[in-house]
Design a protein around this motif. Sequence first.
Motif, PDB file in Angstrom:
ATOM      1  N   MET A   1       0.846  -1.166   0.000  1.00  0.00           N
ATOM      2  CA  MET A   1       0.000   0.000   0.000  1.00  0.00           C
ATOM      3  C   MET A   1       0.899   1.239   0.000  1.00  0.00           C
ATOM      4  SD  MET A   1      -3.039   1.502   2.386  1.00  0.00           S
ATOM      5  CE  MET A   1      -3.483   0.604   3.584  1.00  0.00           C
ATOM      6  N   ASP A   2       0.624   2.157  -0.922  1.00  0.00           N
ATOM      7  CA  ASP A   2       1.462   3.349  -0.976  1.00  0.00           C
ATOM      8  C   ASP A   2       0.981   4.381   0.052  1.00  0.00           C
ATOM      9  OD1 ASP A   2      -0.874   4.009  -2.298  1.00  0.00           O
ATOM     10  OD2 ASP A   2       0.118   5.238  -3.810  1.00  0.00           O
ATOM     11  N   ILE A   3       1.772   5.393   0.249  1.00  0.00           N
ATOM     12  CA  ILE A   3       1.527   6.371   1.316  1.00  0.00           C
ATOM     13  C   ILE A   3       0.250   7.178   1.062  1.00  0.00           C
ATOM     14  CG2 ILE A   3       2.962   8.194   0.337  1.00  0.00           C
ATOM     15  CD1 ILE A   3       2.908   7.355   4.013  1.00  0.00           C
ATOM     16  N   LYS A   4      -0.032   7.477  -0.192  1.00  0.00           N
ATOM     17  CA  LYS A   4      -1.231   8.257  -0.522  1.00  0.00           C
ATOM     18  C   LYS A   4      -2.496   7.502  -0.104  1.00  0.00           C
ATOM     19  CE  LYS A   4      -3.627  10.359  -4.398  1.00  0.00           C
ATOM     20  NZ  LYS A   4      -3.647  10.529  -5.845  1.00  0.00           N
ATOM     21  N   ASN A   5      -2.569   6.244  -0.446  1.00  0.00           N
ATOM     22  CA  ASN A   5      -3.733   5.436  -0.063  1.00  0.00           C
ATOM     23  C   ASN A   5      -3.839   5.291   1.446  1.00  0.00           C
ATOM     24  OD1 ASN A   5      -4.578   5.051  -2.676  1.00  0.00           O
ATOM     25  ND2 ASN A   5      -3.493   3.100  -2.915  1.00  0.00           N
ATOM     26  N   PHE A   6      -2.695   5.152   2.108  1.00  0.00           N
ATOM     27  CA  PHE A   6      -2.695   5.047   3.564  1.00  0.00           C
ATOM     28  C   PHE A   6      -3.269   6.310   4.204  1.00  0.00           C
ATOM     29  CE2 PHE A   6      -0.587   5.839   7.643  1.00  0.00           C
ATOM     30  CZ  PHE A   6      -1.055   4.743   8.354  1.00  0.00           C
ATOM     31  N   ILE A   7      -2.845   7.470   3.716  1.00  0.00           N
ATOM     32  CA  ILE A   7      -3.332   8.739   4.270  1.00  0.00           C
ATOM     33  C   ILE A   7      -4.829   8.891   4.017  1.00  0.00           C
ATOM     34  CG2 ILE A   7      -3.190  11.256   4.019  1.00  0.00           C
ATOM     35  CD1 ILE A   7      -0.168  10.875   3.554  1.00  0.00           C
ATOM     36  N   VAL A   8      -5.276   8.586   2.815  1.00  0.00           N
ATOM     37  CA  VAL A   8      -6.702   8.697   2.488  1.00  0.00           C
ATOM     38  C   VAL A   8      -7.517   7.737   3.349  1.00  0.00           C
ATOM     39  CG1 VAL A   8      -8.423   8.294   0.679  1.00  0.00           C
ATOM     40  CG2 VAL A   8      -6.342   9.561   0.155  1.00  0.00           C
ATOM     41  N   CYS A   9      -7.053   6.514   3.471  1.00  0.00           N
ATOM     42  CA  CYS A   9      -7.779   5.517   4.274  1.00  0.00           C
ATOM     43  C   CYS A   9      -7.758   5.856   5.766  1.00  0.00           C
ATOM     44  CB  CYS A   9      -7.188   4.130   4.051  1.00  0.00           C
ATOM     45  SG  CYS A   9      -7.527   3.479   2.408  1.00  0.00           S
ATOM     46  N   SER A  10      -6.757   6.569   6.214  1.00  0.00           N
ATOM     47  CA  SER A  10      -6.681   6.951   7.619  1.00  0.00           C
ATOM     48  C   SER A  10      -7.596   8.129   7.943  1.00  0.00           C
ATOM     49  CB  SER A  10      -5.244   7.332   7.990  1.00  0.00           C
ATOM     50  OG  SER A  10      -4.399   6.224   7.829  1.00  0.00           O
ATOM     51  N   PHE A  11      -7.662   9.095   7.046  1.00  0.00           N
ATOM     52  CA  PHE A  11      -8.417  10.314   7.339  1.00  0.00           C
ATOM     53  C   PHE A  11      -9.869  10.272   6.876  1.00  0.00           C
ATOM     54  CE2 PHE A  11      -4.097  11.985   7.737  1.00  0.00           C
ATOM     55  CZ  PHE A  11      -4.217  12.588   8.979  1.00  0.00           C
ATOM     56  N   ALA A  12     -10.229   9.355   6.005  1.00  0.00           N
ATOM     57  CA  ALA A  12     -11.617   9.272   5.541  1.00  0.00           C
ATOM     58  C   ALA A  12     -12.605   8.979   6.673  1.00  0.00           C
ATOM     59  CB  ALA A  12     -11.744   8.244   4.423  1.00  0.00           C
ATOM     60  N   PRO A  13     -12.317   8.018   7.556  1.00  0.00           N
ATOM     61  CA  PRO A  13     -13.257   7.789   8.668  1.00  0.00           C
ATOM     62  C   PRO A  13     -13.350   8.987   9.624  1.00  0.00           C
ATOM     63  CG  PRO A  13     -11.731   5.947   8.472  1.00  0.00           C
ATOM     64  CD  PRO A  13     -11.257   7.014   7.550  1.00  0.00           C
ATOM     65  N   ILE A  14     -12.247   9.671   9.819  1.00  0.00           N
ATOM     66  CA  ILE A  14     -12.256  10.851  10.691  1.00  0.00           C
ATOM     67  C   ILE A  14     -13.108  11.947  10.068  1.00  0.00           C
ATOM     68  CG2 ILE A  14     -10.817  12.668  11.708  1.00  0.00           C
ATOM     69  CD1 ILE A  14      -8.549  10.540  11.824  1.00  0.00           C
ATOM     70  N   ALA A  15     -12.929  12.173   8.781  1.00  0.00           N
ATOM     71  CA  ALA A  15     -13.732  13.186   8.079  1.00  0.00           C
ATOM     72  C   ALA A  15     -15.208  12.814   8.091  1.00  0.00           C
ATOM     73  CB  ALA A  15     -13.227  13.339   6.648  1.00  0.00           C
ATOM     74  N   ALA A  16     -15.509  11.539   7.939  1.00  0.00           N
ATOM     75  CA  ALA A  16     -16.908  11.101   7.969  1.00  0.00           C
ATOM     76  C   ALA A  16     -17.515  11.316   9.356  1.00  0.00           C
ATOM     77  CB  ALA A  16     -17.006   9.629   7.570  1.00  0.00           C
ATOM     78  N   TYR A  17     -16.743  11.065  10.400  1.00  0.00           N
ATOM     79  CA  TYR A  17     -17.244  11.246  11.768  1.00  0.00           C
ATOM     80  C   TYR A  17     -17.595  12.709  12.043  1.00  0.00           C
ATOM     81  CZ  TYR A  17     -17.495  11.355  16.823  1.00  0.00           C
ATOM     82  OH  TYR A  17     -17.920  11.560  18.113  1.00  0.00           O
ATOM     83  N   PHE A  18     -16.739  13.608  11.561  1.00  0.00           N
ATOM     84  CA  PHE A  18     -16.953  15.031  11.812  1.00  0.00           C
ATOM     85  C   PHE A  18     -17.798  15.711  10.727  1.00  0.00           C
ATOM     86  CE2 PHE A  18     -13.095  14.352  14.420  1.00  0.00           C
ATOM     87  CZ  PHE A  18     -13.622  14.771  15.634  1.00  0.00           C
ATOM     88  N   SER A  19     -18.392  14.954   9.851  1.00  0.00           N
ATOM     89  CA  SER A  19     -19.206  15.553   8.780  1.00  0.00           C
ATOM     90  C   SER A  19     -20.394  16.378   9.281  1.00  0.00           C
ATOM     91  CB  SER A  19     -19.668  14.481   7.791  1.00  0.00           C
ATOM     92  OG  SER A  19     -20.548  13.570   8.403  1.00  0.00           O
TER      93      SER A  19
END
Length: 146
Positions: A1-19
């Motif tokens: 897994m490259d770093i870009k996908n890791f960052i997106v996968c890490s921050f997507a749930p956080i962004a969804a929680y604070f939506s």
Amino acid sequence: MDIKNFIVCSFAPIAAYFSPIENILKAVLLLLALNFVFGLAAGILVDRDGFNFKKAFACFIQVCIFAVIMACAFYIGDHMGDKDGALYCVSSFGCVLIYFYSVNIFRNLKLIFPKNRVFAFAHYVLSVEFITKIQYLENYLKQEKQ
């Protein structure tokens, strides 16, 4: 897994929680950016100051602090089982930020355009007349002057 996908996968749930507070955060961040721009313009055009990294960094830190406070208030309220109360708290804090930074923006616009009566009147209404309608704000501002 490259770093870009890791960052997106890490921050997507956080962004969804604070939506639920996304729009409030966007409004406050936009207002803080406008405050920075008009403050910089007033400093350059009126006070003949150059760009000040210390002031810019302080503004950036304030934005981060306000965003963290709003996110923490939502998180704490949500985990206490009162999501509506948390949204009300974040919304109220956002309104306070919007009020104070709007006053500052119009003050800077009044300095940049001293002959513009619209900016002068808007600043007057927000800074003088509006405070009589907000519970506790008039008392707070009187206390601050002492």
